[in-house]
Motif scaffolding. Structure first.
Motif, PDB file in Angstrom:
ATOM      1  N   SER A  45      -7.566   7.253 -13.989  1.00  0.00           N
ATOM      2  CA  SER A  45      -8.229   7.009 -15.594  1.00  0.00           C
ATOM      3  C   SER A  45      -9.186   7.858 -16.116  1.00  0.00           C
ATOM      4  O   SER A  45      -9.086   7.509 -17.010  1.00  0.00           O
TER       5      SER A  45
ATOM      6  N   ARG B 221      -9.340  -2.439 -22.012  1.00  0.00           N
ATOM      7  CA  ARG B 221      -9.521  -0.556 -21.356  1.00  0.00           C
ATOM      8  C   ARG B 221     -10.938  -0.139 -22.544  1.00  0.00           C
ATOM      9  O   ARG B 221     -11.590   0.515 -21.895  1.00  0.00           O
ATOM     10  N   ILE B 224     -13.448  -0.678 -22.013  1.00  0.00           N
ATOM     11  CA  ILE B 224     -14.530  -0.236 -20.765  1.00  0.00           C
ATOM     12  C   ILE B 224     -14.125   1.178 -20.226  1.00  0.00           C
ATOM     13  O   ILE B 224     -14.733   0.625 -18.742  1.00  0.00           O
ATOM     14  N   GLY B 225     -13.522   1.673 -21.011  1.00  0.00           N
ATOM     15  CA  GLY B 225     -12.999   2.794 -19.646  1.00  0.00           C
ATOM     16  C   GLY B 225     -13.371   3.721 -19.700  1.00  0.00           C
ATOM     17  O   GLY B 225     -13.231   4.444 -19.320  1.00  0.00           O
ATOM     18  N   LEU B 227     -16.076   2.976 -17.254  1.00  0.00           N
ATOM     19  CA  LEU B 227     -15.836   2.909 -15.715  1.00  0.00           C
ATOM     20  C   LEU B 227     -14.995   3.249 -15.730  1.00  0.00           C
ATOM     21  O   LEU B 227     -15.109   3.527 -13.961  1.00  0.00           O
ATOM     22  N   GLY B 228     -14.307   4.275 -15.821  1.00  0.00           N
ATOM     23  CA  GLY B 228     -12.798   4.826 -15.296  1.00  0.00           C
ATOM     24  C   GLY B 228     -13.561   6.785 -14.800  1.00  0.00           C
ATOM     25  O   GLY B 228     -13.177   7.268 -14.443  1.00  0.00           O
ATOM     26  N   THR B 322      -7.753  -1.616 -14.541  1.00  0.00           N
ATOM     27  CA  THR B 322      -8.013  -2.516 -15.331  1.00  0.00           C
ATOM     28  C   THR B 322      -9.175  -3.222 -14.768  1.00  0.00           C
ATOM     29  O   THR B 322     -10.831  -3.383 -15.212  1.00  0.00           O
ATOM     30  N   PHE B 325     -11.413  -0.534 -13.376  1.00  0.00           N
ATOM     31  CA  PHE B 325     -12.860  -0.572 -13.765  1.00  0.00           C
ATOM     32  C   PHE B 325     -13.615  -1.942 -13.426  1.00  0.00           C
ATOM     33  O   PHE B 325     -15.294  -1.377 -13.656  1.00  0.00           O
ATOM     34  N   VAL B 328     -16.044  -2.054 -10.744  1.00  0.00           N
ATOM     35  CA  VAL B 328     -17.632  -1.645 -10.619  1.00  0.00           C
ATOM     36  C   VAL B 328     -18.626  -1.988 -11.397  1.00  0.00           C
ATOM     37  O   VAL B 328     -19.613  -2.401 -10.183  1.00  0.00           O
TER      38      VAL B 328
END
Lengths: 96, 431
Positions: A45, B221, B224-225, B227-228, B322, B325, B328
């Motif tokens: 990620s 993604r 909201i990337g 959140l990774g 995805t 994420f 979360v």
């Protein structure tokens, strides 16, 4: 690319389990072949951010959104097809 | 027999940071590793344990006062702090059950292979910790070592059977060779995922839909990337819970800022440091894992088998990532609104894709089915986690993990099968 050691990013789902295994095997491989390279690790990620300045990604899982060549590291864990993937890594590091 | 037991009790009495190196060294030698390599592996594992202890201390030290503040100011009873699976793994390996888990796991696998009860050669020794956790908590709940081992064996057998059953679908979806996923968490998530997918069939959710398009997922993604990235999750969550805990306390601006920002930095630090120290433990296990793989593969050469792998291999799937994420914020909101929940999600927020990694291939890549499966999984394992966290705290204490006494305790998301086995044992044989 003269003057700086190659950077390899090892990517897996946890940055703990399979990437540790692969990182150790790749370190051995580089040492045996006298290649100096920096090895980093990342979660899949985080791969996009972490891959900004690396030359090669070796991944044990699927990697999205990156522009660096990706080689599968799964053979290092299963023990099947190790020679082939080692050759691939070496040729990448020597050519690129 | 008595002599063996006496030696065993003597070794486990040292505590995990001494016991694990001895056990790993012996195991390495039995599996045919060179002495130097075996002992180095053992020592590395011990160092991993010590590192994990330090990081748990950091996390609990930072979050103890925060949990107390949240209870006082908001009556939010999230007093069990999710330490995350890496710390759970270390706790599980450090118990008496953990000390025998590699031997038990390899024997179970070997026996099942001999009698053709499984096709999976599980070389992913690292994930034997799930079996150890089930056994350890049964041991704590009942006081019986034998029951604990039986629990671990049941979990191991289940894992190998489900690994076989899910393998064809997974191989087809990921276009893999003869691999199966024999991870002790993912396989047990099927208990929840199968019924949810059946229900989706009945309700017609995603019916006839194709696998969700990767370019749509990529767009999602993009937004909201963040959140990774575990460090950012730690930081942001630290700011939020820090503010909740300390703003109503009426401190001066300087003191307030110090407390909130320190909490945020400590939580960010935990997110970065925990994987690093656990990776040291893992590094020590690599030679053992290698030897075990060679040992098993050489004995079953020529027969068709699957190589059992960590579910980490599936985490990079675009849909899994995805949905992971998205889980979360979903998990955090659920933690606050679900009545009777006592688990404060934290460590495993860095690992949310793991909770849905089998839902993706099983729903053949359909978005809503995967998201619904993931949400239901989180609700169930959060409640289960609330209930078994007191046992987890006891387990952590029993292996010498030091953390301050107070409002906050060690908690974690539960393994569905492990939880069921622990609860049955507690009911029937509880102390």
């Amino acid at each position: 690319m003269v003057g700086r050691a190659k950077r390899i990013l090892i990517v897996c789902g946890t940055a703990i389990a399979t990437s540790t295994m692969v990182a150790m095997k790749v370190e051995d491989l580089l040492k045996k072949n006298g290649i100096k390279a920096e090895i980093r690790r990342a979660l899949t990620s985080e791969a996009r951010t972490a891959s900004k300045d690396v030359d090669l990604i070796i991944a044990t899982t699927q990697v999205q959104d990156v522009s660096v060549p990706v080689i599968s590291g799964i053979p290092f864990i299963t023990g099947i097809g190790v020679d082939k993937v080692e050759q691939e890594i070496l040729s990448r590091l020597r050519d690129g | 027999m008595d002599a063996i037991k006496a030696i065993y009790d003597f070794i486990t009495g040292f505590g995990p940071s001494v016991m694990m190196p001895i056990i790993i060294t012996i195991l390495g030698l039995i599996l045919g590793a060179q002495f130097g390599r075996a002992i180095r592996a053992g020592i590395t594992v011990g160092i991993g344990f010590i590192g994990i202890n330090l990081v748990i201390g950091l996390l609990m030290g930072a979050l103890g006062p925060v949990a107390q503040g949240m209870v006082q100011n908001w009556h939010v009873q999230l007093t069990y702090i999710d330490v995350g699976w890496p710390a759970q793994a270390a706790i599980a390996f450090g118990t008496k059950i953990g000390s025998v888990i590699f031997v038990v796991g390899i024997l179970v696998n070997l026996i099942m292979l001999v009698f053709k009860l499984t096709k999976t050669v599980d070389v992913d020794l690292w994930n034997y910790w799930h079996w150890a956790m089930t056994g350890s908590l049964i041991y704590i709940a009942t006081g019986s070592f034998v029951l604990g081992v039986i629990g671990s064996v049941i979990h191991a057998v289940y894992t190998l059977v489900i690994a076989d059953l899910t393998a064809p679908t997974i191989q087809k979806y990921f276009k893999w060779p003869d691999l199966s996923i024999s991870q002790g968490w993912a396989t047990t998530s099927m208990i929840i995922i199968w019924p949810v997918l059946k229900l989706c069939d009945l309700l017609g959710i995603d019916k006839g839909a194709e696998a969700t398009d990767e370019s749509d997922l990529a767009k999602l993604r993009e937004r909201i990337g963040i959140l990774g990235e575990p460090v950012l999750i730690g930081l942001i969550l630290g700011l939020i819970v820090g503010a909740m805990a300390f703003v109503p306390a009426g401190l001066s601006i300087k003191d307030l800022l110090t407390k909130i920002l320190t909490t945020a930095m400590s939580m960010a630090a935990t997110m970065l440091l925990m994987p690093r120290v656990v990776a040291i433990l893992m590094e020590g296990l690599v030679p053992i894992s290698d030897q075990a793989r060679k040992f098993l593969q050489s004995r079953f050469a020529g027969r068709e088998f699957y190589i059992g792998m960590d579910s980490a291999l599936m985490i990079g799937d675009p849909l899994t990532l995805t949905v992971g994420f998205l889980l979360v914020p979903i998990t955090l909101i659920l933690a606050v609104i679900l009545p009777g929940n006592h688990l404060l999600p934290f460590g495993d927020l860095a690992a949310t894709p793991f909770f849905v990694c089998l839902a993706t291939p099983m729903s053949r890549g359909r978005f809503w089915r995967t998201l619904i499966s993931g949400t239901v999984v989180m609700i169930i394992i959060m409640y289960m986690g609330s209930i078994w966290s007191p046992l987890l705290t006891q387990a952590a204490k029993s292996v010498g993990y030091a953390f301050p006494e107070g409002t906050a305790n060690i908690g974690g998301f539960a393994n569905p099968l492990g939880w069921i086995l622990v609860m049955i044992s507690k009911l029937l044989f509880g102390k």
